[in-house]
Structures are given as C-alpha cells and as structure tokens.
Design a protein around this motif. Structure first.
Motif, short mmCIF file in Angstrom:
data_model
loop_
_atom_site.label_atom_id
_atom_site.label_comp_id
_atom_site.label_asym_id
_atom_site.label_seq_id
_atom_site.Cartn_x
_atom_site.Cartn_y
_atom_site.Cartn_z
N ASN A 164 0.81 -1.23 0.00
CA ASN A 164 0.00 0.00 0.00
C ASN A 164 0.84 1.27 0.00
O ASN A 164 0.30 2.36 -0.16
N HIS A 165 2.11 1.13 0.17
CA HIS A 165 3.00 2.30 0.26
C HIS A 165 3.16 2.94 -1.13
O HIS A 165 3.24 2.24 -2.15
N PRO A 166 3.23 4.29 -1.19
CA PRO A 166 3.41 4.97 -2.49
C PRO A 166 4.64 4.50 -3.26
O PRO A 166 4.64 4.48 -4.49
N ASP A 167 5.70 4.12 -2.51
CA ASP A 167 6.91 3.63 -3.17
C ASP A 167 7.01 2.11 -3.17
O ASP A 167 8.07 1.55 -3.44
N GLY A 168 5.88 1.46 -2.85
CA GLY A 168 5.91 0.02 -2.73
C GLY A 168 5.39 -0.69 -3.97
O GLY A 168 5.68 -0.28 -5.10
N LEU A 169 4.61 -1.74 -3.73
CA LEU A 169 4.11 -2.59 -4.83
C LEU A 169 2.60 -2.42 -4.93
O LEU A 169 1.83 -3.36 -4.67
N LYS A 170 2.16 -1.24 -5.30
CA LYS A 170 0.73 -0.88 -5.25
C LYS A 170 -0.15 -1.74 -6.15
O LYS A 170 -1.33 -1.92 -5.87
N ASP A 171 0.39 -2.27 -7.21
CA ASP A 171 -0.43 -3.04 -8.15
C ASP A 171 -0.33 -4.54 -7.90
O ASP A 171 -0.68 -5.34 -8.78
N THR A 172 0.15 -4.92 -6.73
CA THR A 172 0.34 -6.34 -6.43
C THR A 172 -0.58 -6.77 -5.29
O THR A 172 -0.79 -6.03 -4.33
N THR A 173 -1.12 -7.96 -5.39
CA THR A 173 -1.90 -8.55 -4.29
C THR A 173 -1.22 -9.83 -3.84
O THR A 173 -0.40 -10.41 -4.57
#
Length: 419
Positions: A164-173
C-alpha cells in the motif's frame, strides 16, 4: 536503476518503525530522548534486518540533527577526516557507523577523542555481541541497546504495508498463506522478507500465491552466517542445551550452526562445554569429543554432521561435573583478591636457604607431606568433588585420603621426622 524495495520503504521517523516496542514505545528510551531533545552515543546490536541502522537514522531525523554515514569495513581515514572537519564547525554531528565492531585500531584512535568530548555523537550498528566484539574503549563511551528479532506478526504488517505504500508494490496482491510462508522463511529479518516479496512480485502476474513464494524462496533464512557473530544466541543455546542434558535441543542448535557452515563456533563451544560441564564426570566422553571434532573437520560438511551428532548425544547423556571448572574459578578469585608470595622452598632458585631447608628432588616419599600453599591460605580447598560419576567418586576417595596427611611448611622439620 530503481532502489530495492527494502531501501525505498525504510522508515524515516520512529512512528514508522515496526516492532521494537521496548525502544520506541511510550516512555521507552528512544521516545524519551526525542521528548527531552537529548542524544548520546549509542550502539544498536541485534540480528540482521531488524532495523538497527534505521533506528539510528530515525532518531537523528526526529531530533533534527545532521548525520553522516560511515561503514567500518569500507570507510577510510580520509572519510573520517572530512567528518571530523565538519564536526568542528557543527559540534554534536551524528556519525552512524555500520559494522561498528569492524572498526580497526587506527580508526578507533582517530574517533575516540571526538566521541569523548561530544564533538561527534556515535550511533553504531552491529550484528555482533557487543560485550565480545566491540572494543572496550568504544563500548565504555556508548550505551548498548538491543534490537530484537521481529515477530511473524511484525513481518506480516511490513509486507502488507509494502503493498500500500506509495513507493511500494501498489499493483500487487498477495494471499494470506503466501504471507505466512514469507514470514516463516524470513525468520525475523524484515529486509529478507521484503526482498522475497519483491522478487515474487516481479516473477508473478500481479498476484502472489503460495506457489509463487515456494518457487522463489525454498529455504528459510537462518539469521546466521559464518562471517559474523550474529549467531551468538544460537551458540549460547547450543552450549546450554548440552549442559541441561537436552539432547534434542542440542541437536537442533547444532543443525542451525551446521546450516550456517560455522565449524569454528561448533568446535570452540563443543570443546569448552565438554571440559566445563562434563569434565571429570566422564573424561572419556571429553576425549571422544576431540576425536569427533577432528573427524568432522577431516571429512567436512555435510558428512561432518555425523561424528558431531555422536559427540552431542554422548555429552548430553553423560554424567556432568563442573568441579574442575569451579575449582579454577575459585583459585582465580583468590589470586585476584591477594597474590601471595610463593614459599621460599618452592621457588625456582631459592636464595639463602640451607641445604636441609630446600625442596628435595630425590625424596618422592616426602612430596605429599609438603605444604604447597602459602601460609595465609594453607587450609583453603578450591576443588570440591562431584560424585555424580564412578570416576570422580574414586577421585574423591583418593582426595579424602590425601587431605588426611599432615602438611609441613618447613622442609627441614619434615626431613628430620622422616628419618
């Protein structure tokens, strides 16, 4: 090139730190330092990937104090000189030192006076046990703070935050059972967990399943390596398990040390434990341990585990006796308390003694009757037998008979008596 996920998600403030409540929680030391706007030299120690350097940076950020990074392995004198020059212009500069236990003597000599007068505030980070690995001169100028291994719950929070972090893996579940496997494999190391997550995200189509994790992370992180002392907790548990006669625990910790390929620690701890804790309870087992270590070193791993396991079972299930270890400890304590002079007739080259007052090398019949201890402690007994084994029980009987013999501190009187 994009930085690694673990680097991008590194916390900047104490509120962002996961775990370590004993340091960052309400009224705990790091919170108190921020509230009081104070800082002194600290050394953070603990396993890899638990946030030691991160805590140092967060602390400096919270207090709004400039900091400089220095790696004790790769940094050089020129780097330090530049930092010292800056610190003179702005006293109280924070110096964060990674691998602080690796500081060589030259770097320490340069650093110590600046830490001493407060020109530089040292925040060190190490995976080693500071009581053994950190130079006493550095250690005495710093407070030691333990950074503990993160729980699986902490790691799960970190993984979910990364999605959920802006610099993280936002498009991954990710599936919950996939998170469970990652946290299990990471063994308290958040950097390791995030690295697994990142490679799984790259190797998937946007959804990380249990199968994805098993494809890219097949082996758990031991949290130890033969190249540093981050394994000291397992080494300690290894020794204590043998002492406590828990053969299953001892074999488990032996397996962890073998997995880390750390034959040096196995050899050192096994020998010390054999002599310290089994000792006279079963001297033959001690001798067999030496043979087992020699065999393991000859064949190497993985086969070396076989003679080592034999030694572990042997030592765990043997009678135990610390009597010899306790005896020398008692003797050392006495020497530290008072270093008494050696009786004249026992000295290598006695001066001024008549011939009849000297130690007689040809009279073996007199030797058991001589008083060898100084007069002030002539009745002191350091060795107290442990009768857990038949071997030491026999030694105890021999000792009881020997202690019945009257001792003489004057050789001339002894020689006259024996005529």
């Amino acid at each position: 090139m994009k930085e690694p996920l673990a680097f991008r998600l590194r916390p900047e403030l104490l509120d962002d730190v996961i775990g370590q409540e004993h340091l960052v929680g309400k009224d705990k030391i790091l919170r108190r330092l921020v509230e009081e706007q104070r800082l002194f030299s600290l050394i953070f120690f603990g396993p890899p990937g638990t946030g030691k350097t991160t805590l140092a940076k967060c602390l400096a950020n919270e207090l709004k104090i400039p900091y400089r990074m220095f790696n004790a392995v790769t940094g050089n004198k020129k780097d330090l000189d530049g930092i010292f020059l800056e610190a003179k212009l702005a006293p109280g500069l924070v110096l964060i030192v990674d691998e602080v236990h690796r500081l060589n003597k030259d770097k320490q000599d340069l650093l110590l006076p600046h830490v001493e007068d407060g020109t530089i505030i040292l925040l060190g980070a190490t995976t080693s046990n500071p009581y053994f690995a950190i130079n006493p001169a550095i250690r005495s100028r710093c407070q030691l703070l333990e950074v503990k291994q993160l729980s699986n719950e902490d790691l799960a929070i970190a993984l979910k935050r990364a999605l959920n972090h802006p610099d993280g893996l936002k498009d991954t579940t990710i599936d919950d059972d996939a998170i469970a496997i990652i946290t299990h494999h990471a063994n308290g190391d958040v950097r390791y967990a995030l690295n697994i997550l990142e490679i799984c995200a790259l190797g998937s189509n946007g959804h990380i399943s249990k199968e994805t994790v098993m494809q890219y992370s097949q082996f758990p992180n031991t949290g130890m390596s033969s190249g540093d002392d981050g394994h000291y907790d397992a080494v300690s548990a290894f020794q204590k398990s043998i002492r406590g006669s828990d053969v299953d625990a001892a074999l488990y910790y032996l397996a962890r040390l073998i997995q880390a390929g750390d034959m040096d620690s196995i050899e050192r701890r096994l020998l010390v434990t054999a002599y310290e804790d089994i000792g006279l309870g079963n001297p033959a087992a001690v001798a067999r341990t030496i043979n087992a270590i020699d065999a393991a070193k000859r064949v190497g791993f993985p086969e070396g585990r076989i003679p080592l396991s034999v030694a572990i079972v042997d030592l765990c299930l043997s009678p135990k006796s610390k009597s010899a270890c306790e005896a020398i400890s008692e003797a050392m304590s006495e020497v530290e308390n008072q270093a008494l002079p050696v009786p004249e007739f026992l000295r290598l080259t006695p001066v001024g003694l008549k011939e009849e007052e000297k130690y007689d090398y040809g009279r073996s019949d007199l030797w058991p009757q001589i008083q060898y201890l100084p007069n002030a402690i002539k009745n002191k007994h350091f060795y107290i037998p442990n009768t857990n084994s038949s071997y030491e029980s026999q030694l105890a009987k021999n000792l009881a008979e020997l202690r019945k013999i009257t001792k003489f501190s004057k050789i001339a009187d002894l020689k006259k008596k024996s005529r």
